[in-house]
Scaffold this motif. Structure first.
Motif, mmCIF file in Angstrom:
data_model
loop_
_atom_site.group_PDB
_atom_site.id
_atom_site.type_symbol
_atom_site.label_atom_id
_atom_site.label_comp_id
_atom_site.label_asym_id
_atom_site.label_seq_id
_atom_site.Cartn_x
_atom_site.Cartn_y
_atom_site.Cartn_z
ATOM 1 N N LEU A 1 0.826 -1.205 0.000
ATOM 2 C CA LEU A 1 0.000 0.000 0.000
ATOM 3 C C LEU A 1 0.864 1.261 0.000
ATOM 4 C CD1 LEU A 1 -2.800 -1.081 2.505
ATOM 5 C CD2 LEU A 1 -2.978 -0.860 0.017
ATOM 6 N N ALA A 2 1.983 1.219 0.731
ATOM 7 C CA ALA A 2 2.897 2.371 0.751
ATOM 8 C C ALA A 2 3.490 2.617 -0.641
ATOM 9 C CB ALA A 2 4.000 2.140 1.773
ATOM 10 N N LEU A 3 3.859 1.543 -1.333
ATOM 11 C CA LEU A 3 4.418 1.685 -2.680
ATOM 12 C C LEU A 3 3.376 2.225 -3.657
ATOM 13 C CD1 LEU A 3 6.505 -1.616 -2.905
ATOM 14 C CD2 LEU A 3 7.413 0.725 -2.871
ATOM 15 N N LEU A 4 2.126 1.796 -3.516
ATOM 16 C CA LEU A 4 1.071 2.310 -4.383
ATOM 17 C C LEU A 4 0.827 3.799 -4.146
ATOM 18 C CD1 LEU A 4 -1.498 -0.652 -4.273
ATOM 19 C CD2 LEU A 4 0.028 -0.016 -6.151
ATOM 20 N N LEU A 5 0.853 4.214 -2.891
ATOM 21 C CA LEU A 5 0.718 5.645 -2.590
ATOM 22 C C LEU A 5 1.891 6.435 -3.154
ATOM 23 C CD1 LEU A 5 -0.628 5.520 1.092
ATOM 24 C CD2 LEU A 5 -1.886 6.189 -0.977
ATOM 25 N N LEU A 6 3.078 5.850 -3.056
ATOM 26 C CA LEU A 6 4.257 6.511 -3.607
ATOM 27 C C LEU A 6 4.145 6.632 -5.119
ATOM 28 C CD1 LEU A 6 6.966 7.742 -2.831
ATOM 29 C CD2 LEU A 6 8.005 5.478 -3.059
ATOM 30 N N TYR A 7 3.586 5.594 -5.763
ATOM 31 C CA TYR A 7 3.404 5.688 -7.214
ATOM 32 C C TYR A 7 2.398 6.786 -7.572
ATOM 33 C CZ TYR A 7 1.971 5.039 -11.934
ATOM 34 O OH TYR A 7 1.686 5.299 -13.248
ATOM 35 N N ALA A 8 1.314 6.894 -6.779
ATOM 36 C CA ALA A 8 0.324 7.944 -7.045
ATOM 37 C C ALA A 8 0.977 9.316 -7.008
ATOM 38 C CB ALA A 8 -0.815 7.855 -6.033
ATOM 39 N N TRP A 9 1.895 9.526 -6.056
ATOM 40 C CA TRP A 9 2.625 10.800 -5.987
ATOM 41 C C TRP A 9 3.547 10.946 -7.187
ATOM 42 C CZ3 TRP A 9 7.954 11.401 -5.696
ATOM 43 C CH2 TRP A 9 8.405 12.717 -5.515
ATOM 44 N N TRP A 10 4.270 9.860 -7.516
ATOM 45 C CA TRP A 10 5.216 9.915 -8.629
ATOM 46 C C TRP A 10 4.490 10.132 -9.968
ATOM 47 C CZ3 TRP A 10 9.999 10.550 -10.207
ATOM 48 C CH2 TRP A 10 10.374 10.103 -11.468
ATOM 49 N N GLY A 11 3.363 9.447 -10.145
ATOM 50 C CA GLY A 11 2.629 9.563 -11.397
ATOM 51 C C GLY A 11 2.137 10.972 -11.676
ATOM 52 N N ALA A 12 1.916 11.728 -10.597
ATOM 53 C CA ALA A 12 1.474 13.118 -10.780
ATOM 54 C C ALA A 12 2.624 14.054 -11.131
ATOM 55 C CB ALA A 12 0.791 13.606 -9.501
ATOM 56 N N GLN A 13 3.879 13.587 -10.962
ATOM 57 C CA GLN A 13 5.040 14.446 -11.203
ATOM 58 C C GLN A 13 5.663 14.241 -12.582
ATOM 59 O OE1 GLN A 13 5.507 16.538 -8.581
ATOM 60 N NE2 GLN A 13 3.820 15.364 -7.676
ATOM 61 N N THR A 14 5.430 13.086 -13.191
ATOM 62 C CA THR A 14 6.107 12.774 -14.444
ATOM 63 C C THR A 14 5.166 12.923 -15.633
ATOM 64 O OG1 THR A 14 7.414 11.073 -15.578
ATOM 65 C CG2 THR A 14 5.558 10.322 -14.280
ATOM 66 N N GLN A 15 5.727 13.233 -16.780
ATOM 67 C CA GLN A 15 4.909 13.500 -17.959
ATOM 68 C C GLN A 15 4.355 12.222 -18.587
ATOM 69 O OE1 GLN A 15 6.890 15.947 -20.831
ATOM 70 N NE2 GLN A 15 6.957 17.746 -19.510
ATOM 71 N N GLU A 16 5.082 11.129 -18.533
ATOM 72 C CA GLU A 16 4.630 9.873 -19.131
ATOM 73 C C GLU A 16 4.712 8.749 -18.097
ATOM 74 O OE1 GLU A 16 5.831 8.910 -23.171
ATOM 75 O OE2 GLU A 16 6.762 10.883 -23.347
ATOM 76 N N PRO A 17 3.774 8.704 -17.149
ATOM 77 C CA PRO A 17 3.796 7.666 -16.105
ATOM 78 C C PRO A 17 3.446 6.306 -16.675
ATOM 79 C CG PRO A 17 1.779 8.940 -15.950
ATOM 80 C CD PRO A 17 2.622 9.605 -17.009
ATOM 81 N N ALA A 18 3.775 5.268 -15.933
ATOM 82 C CA ALA A 18 3.479 3.901 -16.370
ATOM 83 C C ALA A 18 1.999 3.727 -16.647
ATOM 84 C CB ALA A 18 3.953 2.907 -15.300
ATOM 85 N N VAL A 19 1.153 4.196 -15.762
ATOM 86 C CA VAL A 19 -0.299 4.234 -15.964
ATOM 87 C C VAL A 19 -0.763 5.639 -15.631
ATOM 88 C CG1 VAL A 19 -2.537 3.338 -15.235
ATOM 89 C CG2 VAL A 19 -0.590 1.781 -15.418
ATOM 90 N N ASP A 20 -1.365 6.297 -16.599
ATOM 91 C CA ASP A 20 -1.780 7.688 -16.444
ATOM 92 C C ASP A 20 -2.981 7.786 -15.502
ATOM 93 O OD1 ASP A 20 -2.306 10.346 -16.712
ATOM 94 O OD2 ASP A 20 -2.236 10.368 -18.899
ATOM 95 N N LEU A 21 -2.825 8.557 -14.431
ATOM 96 C CA LEU A 21 -3.895 8.728 -13.454
ATOM 97 C C LEU A 21 -4.656 10.026 -13.656
ATOM 98 C CD1 LEU A 21 -2.013 7.573 -10.211
ATOM 99 C CD2 LEU A 21 -3.326 6.190 -11.823
ATOM 100 N N THR A 22 -4.434 10.691 -14.792
ATOM 101 C CA THR A 22 -5.056 11.986 -15.044
ATOM 102 C C THR A 22 -6.571 11.944 -14.910
ATOM 103 O OG1 THR A 22 -3.279 12.571 -16.573
ATOM 104 C CG2 THR A 22 -5.301 13.834 -16.744
#
Length: 471
Positions: free
Chosen positions: A232-253
């Motif tokens: 769960l901690a890694l998933l939360l970290l990905y949610a933060w990371w995905g909002a910072q990068t232009q081409e995330p692994a899965v777009d959460l836009t």
């Protein structure tokens, strides 16, 4: 362009096979353990390894579709799934079988989201799940155990893997006939997101493993708690990371739009209420009512067909009556049908159980299409792979955690109150979840919105100062 039956088979067989294989092996575990001289604990990894590899493979789907093209990735994934299925059937030992199942799960992961992307993307703004797809997608999980039992009785456990080969080969012929413009082409400039892939895949696998471990060993088990918390901690970290990068692994836009986020949350609630009964009811029918696994499987079959038909009917009704009305009504009916679980006793006939499940299945079918439409409404065709991948990830996480928690609660309460009262308590919880979801559904739009992605991105940028990944 209208797709021929063979083309439609090419897009439907892949998801059907991978979903059936998620449950078909469950009934074969004792036979596999006996023939390969392996312990049941080791043999269970034939099931768990597939599901965890499938979760890891989901995280790569969006990038692979962008970089190499949706149609190409789908075809390669389907071919790899068939080869892995043949390897499973020919496995000489338990280690080889577990490894082949992991490859089968990883290669099968893109099939559902990419097939849905192709089928929905062809329809522009009027995205609807085709009738055949709705029936097959929801029937697949239900027929797995029954089909597995029949194949084992007819020719042994290896046939549950061999059956994939001729069906998949015919599907590949259909895929080869699909026109080039049926799905988004490759984007040679698409960049990978290594850190995002690691965070998302590790988080998803760890969370699912922790939930599975907690279900069998209890929620106080140290390994279950460590892996679940870390995941769960890694998933939360990905949610933060995905909002910072232009081409995330899965777009959460898409989740920046509150209606899309609400639709995804409601679909997860629907998944929990649906699959909790599918996984827990067989325990009741076999251990309390003393029915056979095959008889239980037959009782579960109608709900898969009815859910699929309800899905097809639901999208027509949503056009006529609107999204909000249909979803609220669907969850209200689901709450009433779930309350029917309180009527189950050791003497309840299976046909009555099947009738209760069928009522729940129809309600779920009515709601799932409008919810998916609301969630995907802001996305252009090029982002459908991201949307469908996110939908599948959320369904797996929500379903696994929900079933794990309810399964553990059922086991714990059965010790103190008995099996029947404990199952009735689970029925009350499912009824309450469905009723709560009906109230939340009042916040949905009256009709499916047609919002441009750049509009959402502009609103998100002005509110958060970030740059949308889809720009």
């Amino acid at each position: 362009m209208r797709l021929s039956p063979l083309m439609q088979l090419g897009l439907l067989a892949g998801p059907l096979l991978t979903m059936v294989d998620s449950s078909i092996v469950n009934v074969a575990v004792p036979d596999i353990a006996r023939e390969l001289n392996a312990g049941l604990a080791t043999t269970q990894w034939v099931v768990s390894g597939y599901l965890l590899a499938l979760a890891a493979g989901l995280t790569t789907t969006s990038y692979l579709a962008r970089r190499f093209g949706t149609m190409r990735v789908y075809a390669i994934a389907l071919a790899a799934f068939l080869l892995a299925s043949a390897a499973c059937a020919a496995s000489p030992g338990i280690g080889a079988l577990i490894a082949a199942r992991a490859v089968q799960g990883f290669s099968g992961a893109p099939l559902v989201p990419l097939a849905m992307s192709i089928l929905l993307g062809r329809q522009g703004a009027a995205r609807q799940i085709p009738v055949a797809a709705g029936i097959l997608f929801f029937l697949a999980p239900a027929i797995g155990p029954s089909l597995g039992g029949l194949l084992i009785a007819a020719g042994g456990w290896r046939w549950i893997f061999l059956i994939n080969v001729p069906v998949g080969a015919l599907a590949l012929l259909g895929v080869r006939r699909l026109p080039a413009g049926v799905a988004p082409a490759a984007d040679g400039h698409a960049r990978p997101d290594p850190l995002g892939l690691v965070l998302l895949s590790a988080g998803l696998v760890s969370t699912l493993f922790g939930a599975s471990r907690a279900t069998t060993a209890g929620w106080t088990n140290p390994l279950a708690m460590v892996t679940l918390t870390a995941g769960l901690a890694l998933l939360l970290l990905y949610a933060w990371w995905g909002a910072q990068t232009q081409e995330p692994a899965v777009d959460l836009t898409v989740l920046r739009h509150h209606r899309s986020a609400l639709a995804l949350a409601l679909s997860v609630c629907s998944s929990v209420v649906a699959f909790a009964a599918v996984f827990l009811l067989p325990v009741f029918t076999q251990s309390v009512q003393h029915h056979t696994a095959f008889a239980t499987g037959l009782a579960l079959l109608p709900q898969g067909l009815i859910t699929g038909v309800g899905t097809a009917l639901g999208q027509r009704l949503s056009i006529r009556y609107g999204t909000r009305y249909l979803v609220v009504s669907g969850f209200a009916v689901l709450a009433v049908a779930s309350a029917g679980l309180l009527l189950l006793t050791p003497a309840t006939p299976l046909w009555a159980t099947a009738l209760i499940l069928s009522g729940r299945a129809a309600a779920i079918g009515f709601g799932i299409t409008p919810l998916l439409a609301v969630m995907l409404a802001p996305l252009p065709d090029t982002k459908l792979a991201d949307g469908n991948t996110l939908f599948n990830i959320a369904q797996r996480l929500g379903g696994s955690l929900g079933v794990g928690i309810l399964g553990s609660l059922l086991a714990a309460r059965a010790v103190h109150t008995g099996a029947v009262p404990a199952f009735h308590e689970i029925g009350l919880i499912l009824t309450a979840v469905a009723a709560g979801a009906a109230l939340l559904s009042l916040r949905l739009p009256a009709r499916t919105p047609e919002v441009a992605l750049d509009t959402i991105s502009a609103r998100s940028d002005s509110g958060a100062g970030g740059k949308a990944a889809g720009e």
